[in-house]
Design an enzyme around this catalytic site. Structure first.
Site, mmCIF file in Angstrom:
data_model
loop_
_atom_site.group_PDB
_atom_site.id
_atom_site.type_symbol
_atom_site.label_atom_id
_atom_site.label_comp_id
_atom_site.label_asym_id
_atom_site.label_seq_id
_atom_site.Cartn_x
_atom_site.Cartn_y
_atom_site.Cartn_z
ATOM 1 N N PRO A 81 0.819 -1.218 0.000
ATOM 2 C CA PRO A 81 0.000 0.000 0.000
ATOM 3 C C PRO A 81 0.852 1.267 0.000
ATOM 4 C CG PRO A 81 -0.032 -1.050 2.179
ATOM 5 C CD PRO A 81 0.671 -1.992 1.242
ATOM 6 N N MET A 82 0.450 2.253 -0.775
ATOM 7 C CA MET A 82 1.120 3.561 -0.760
ATOM 8 C C MET A 82 0.081 4.670 -0.884
ATOM 9 S SD MET A 82 4.615 3.188 -2.995
ATOM 10 C CE MET A 82 3.965 2.061 -4.231
ATOM 11 N N GLN A 95 -7.129 -1.008 2.964
ATOM 12 C CA GLN A 95 -6.424 -0.777 4.227
ATOM 13 C C GLN A 95 -7.064 0.371 5.001
ATOM 14 O OE1 GLN A 95 -2.505 1.209 4.848
ATOM 15 N NE2 GLN A 95 -1.793 -0.829 5.434
ATOM 16 N N CYS A 115 2.149 2.829 10.217
ATOM 17 C CA CYS A 115 2.332 4.233 9.851
ATOM 18 C C CYS A 115 3.108 4.969 10.954
ATOM 19 C CB CYS A 115 0.981 4.905 9.604
ATOM 20 S SG CYS A 115 1.163 6.649 9.190
ATOM 21 N N GLY A 152 10.368 -4.400 2.509
ATOM 22 C CA GLY A 152 11.361 -3.386 2.836
ATOM 23 C C GLY A 152 12.583 -3.460 1.955
ATOM 24 N N ASP A 153 12.833 -2.404 1.207
ATOM 25 C CA ASP A 153 14.042 -2.230 0.396
ATOM 26 C C ASP A 153 14.182 -3.242 -0.734
ATOM 27 O OD1 ASP A 153 14.514 -0.228 2.191
ATOM 28 O OD2 ASP A 153 16.067 -1.283 3.294
HETATM 29 C C1 LIG Z 1 4.819 7.301 -0.553
HETATM 30 C C2 LIG Z 1 4.572 6.138 0.374
HETATM 31 C C3 LIG Z 1 3.317 5.939 0.889
HETATM 32 C C4 LIG Z 1 3.066 4.866 1.743
HETATM 33 N N1 LIG Z 1 1.799 4.669 2.197
HETATM 34 C C5 LIG Z 1 1.514 3.568 2.945
HETATM 35 C C6 LIG Z 1 0.191 3.268 3.329
HETATM 36 O O1 LIG Z 1 -0.766 3.984 2.994
HETATM 37 N N2 LIG Z 1 -0.016 2.168 4.106
HETATM 38 C C7 LIG Z 1 1.013 1.346 4.494
HETATM 39 O O2 LIG Z 1 0.782 0.351 5.183
HETATM 40 N N3 LIG Z 1 2.274 1.595 4.102
HETATM 41 C C8 LIG Z 1 2.547 2.660 3.347
HETATM 42 N N4 LIG Z 1 3.825 2.896 2.924
HETATM 43 C C9 LIG Z 1 4.889 1.945 3.289
HETATM 44 C C10 LIG Z 1 5.113 0.902 2.206
HETATM 45 O O3 LIG Z 1 3.968 0.089 2.031
HETATM 46 C C11 LIG Z 1 6.314 0.005 2.568
HETATM 47 O O4 LIG Z 1 6.050 -0.637 3.785
HETATM 48 C C12 LIG Z 1 7.618 0.779 2.716
HETATM 49 O O5 LIG Z 1 7.736 1.782 1.723
HETATM 50 C C13 LIG Z 1 8.828 -0.153 2.616
HETATM 51 O O6 LIG Z 1 8.787 -0.887 1.419
HETATM 52 P P1 LIG Z 1 9.662 -0.482 0.113
HETATM 53 O O7 LIG Z 1 11.090 -0.417 0.552
HETATM 54 O O8 LIG Z 1 9.368 -1.570 -0.873
HETATM 55 O O9 LIG Z 1 9.213 0.868 -0.332
HETATM 56 C C14 LIG Z 1 4.109 3.975 2.099
HETATM 57 C C15 LIG Z 1 5.387 4.192 1.570
HETATM 58 C C16 LIG Z 1 5.627 5.237 0.719
HETATM 59 C C17 LIG Z 1 7.006 5.432 0.155
#
Ligand SMILES: Cc1cc2nc3c(=O)[nH]c(=O)nc-3n(C[C@H](O)[C@H](O)[C@H](O)COP(=O)(O)O)c2cc1C
Length: 360
Positions: free
Chosen positions: A41-42, A95, A125, A226-227
């Site tokens: 989710p983002m 979510q 969050c 993560g990453d």
């Molecule tokens: C711009 C942005 C928005 C995000 N929004 C959410 C969200 O709404 N809900 C959530 O559980 N995680 C959110 N995250 C976290 C991501 O789901 C993820 O856990 C985190 O970025 C680490 O994963 P990655 O390294 O693949 O980016 C967000 C991350 C980013 C960068």
């Protein structure tokens, strides 16, 4: 008049199909996914058009951005719009975030009208506005009071309830193992974990040793996150992990083909022409989903700019794109830029920090 293609060419579709065939379907609890690589989710990004495109490009399933339970319960129009799921989506969860179990349960009941396959609770969050009220990663602080919270929400819905957490509040409070136990006792379907603490926000590196140990001993399916930004990193992790599935967030922004490329790294190359095709598909989904042209423009422009990351002359392209006033103008510049790339390949500097704030 702008001519936009809405189907992938036979050439691109053949590349997609070739890589999709490398994926093994999985089941997490009662839910089936075509791939163990899921879109995380983002906020302000994971709306229906982006989720649809990511499913087209191999994501096994997707989750909406975090949505406020209070916004839903107040009937806030903008919040309710965030719940929308396109009937073409295959596996999508909604979510929710919020600190009060009754309010969360009511919001989850309303969310059912939008036909998600599961409801996910945001427990990761790190944002101050959310945690000071007791939502997001603040829910990790007291695993005992988590049980009645989860129970109340679970009994309100007939579909799976899942949670997305961090490792704990801070280095002294790492307790994801305890949270997983409570989740298991309360009938949660799976736990997705971003391998950082709340205190870390987005600094340092995700702790995959911790995630793997958690997954190895967990009674519930664990989704590691993560990453995972580079397709080779994802491929290696996928082939060695104890997690049932992996979630990718930021990696999908700079490489929208990451769900496919991670299944068989470096076998297929995606060119500027392919990028232009997926942008046209995104245009189709975006214009179908949002009526207001300003919203369409804002949604699509930022994604196009991220997709261009690592190609030549991106900063000039970004500057031009952010000055465009209409979606047609944005699309024209994008067509010129991506088709002008010829066979240029991406070169992304993965050691540079990229998007260091978010809601999970
Ligand atoms: C711009 C942005 C928005 C995000 N929004 C959410 C969200 O709404 N809900 C959530 O559980 N995680 C959110 N995250 C976290 C991501 O789901 C993820 O856990 C985190 O970025 C680490 O994963 P990655 O390294 O693949 O980016 C967000 C991350 C980013 C960068």
């Amino acid at each position: 008049m702008l001519m936009i293609g809405s189907m992938f060419s036979a050439k691109l579709q053949a590349k997609i199909d070739f890589l999709k065939k490398k994926s093994l379907p999985i089941a997490l609890g009662s839910i089936k996914f075509n791939s163990p690589l899921l879109l995380a989710p983002m906020a302000s990004i994971c709306n229906a058009p982006f989720r649809l495109l990511m499913e087209d490009l191999g994501a096994g399933g997707t989750v909406s951005e975090l949505i406020s339970c209070h916004g839903i319960n107040y009937g806030n129009r903008r919040t309710l719009d965030m719940l929308k799921i396109d009937p073409r989506e295959k596996v999508t969860g909604i979510q929710l975030f919020g600190e009060e179990p009754e309010a969360m349960a009511r919001a989850a009941e309303t969310a059912m009208d939008y036909k998600p396959q599961f409801i996910d609770i945001n427990m990761g969050c790190p944002v101050k506005k959310v945690v000071t009220k007791g939502g997001g990663s603040a829910l990790l602080k007291d695993p005992k009071s988590l049980a009645p919270y989860l129970r109340e929400i679970k009994k309100a819905i007939p579909i799976p309830l899942t949670i997305k957490i961090r490792m704990g509040w801070d280095a002294e409070g790492i307790n994801a193992d305890e949270i997983v136990k409570v989740a298991n006792d309360e009938g949660i379907e799976w736990v997705a974990i971003h391998g950082r603490t709340r205190a870390q926000q987005y600094t340092g590196l995700a702790n995959w040793d911790y995630i793997e140990a958690l997954a190895e001993n967990s009674p519930l399916p664990i989704i590691g996150n993560g990453d995972l930004h580079h397709h080779e990193t994802v491929y290696e992790r996928l082939n060695s992990t104890k997690c049932e599935a992996l979630m990718i967030a930021r990696g999908a922004l700079r490489n929208p083909f990451i769900f496919l490329e991670s299944l068989a790294p470096n076998q297929i190359e995606f060119t500027g022409e392919d990028y232009w095709e997926i942008i046209q598909k995104l245009y189709q989904y975006t214009t179908e989903s949002f009526e207001d042209e300003r919203t369409q423009l804002i949604q699509i422009r930022k994604l196009i700019v991220w997709f261009a990351a690592g190609f030549p002359n991106t900063s000039k392209f970004r500057g031009i794109l952010f000055q465009t006033k209409t979606i047609e103008e944005s699309m024209r510049y994008s067509e010129d830029y991506f088709l002008g790339l010829g066979n240029s390949q991406k070169s992304i500097n993965y050691s540079e920090r990229f998007m260091t704030s978010g809601h999970g």
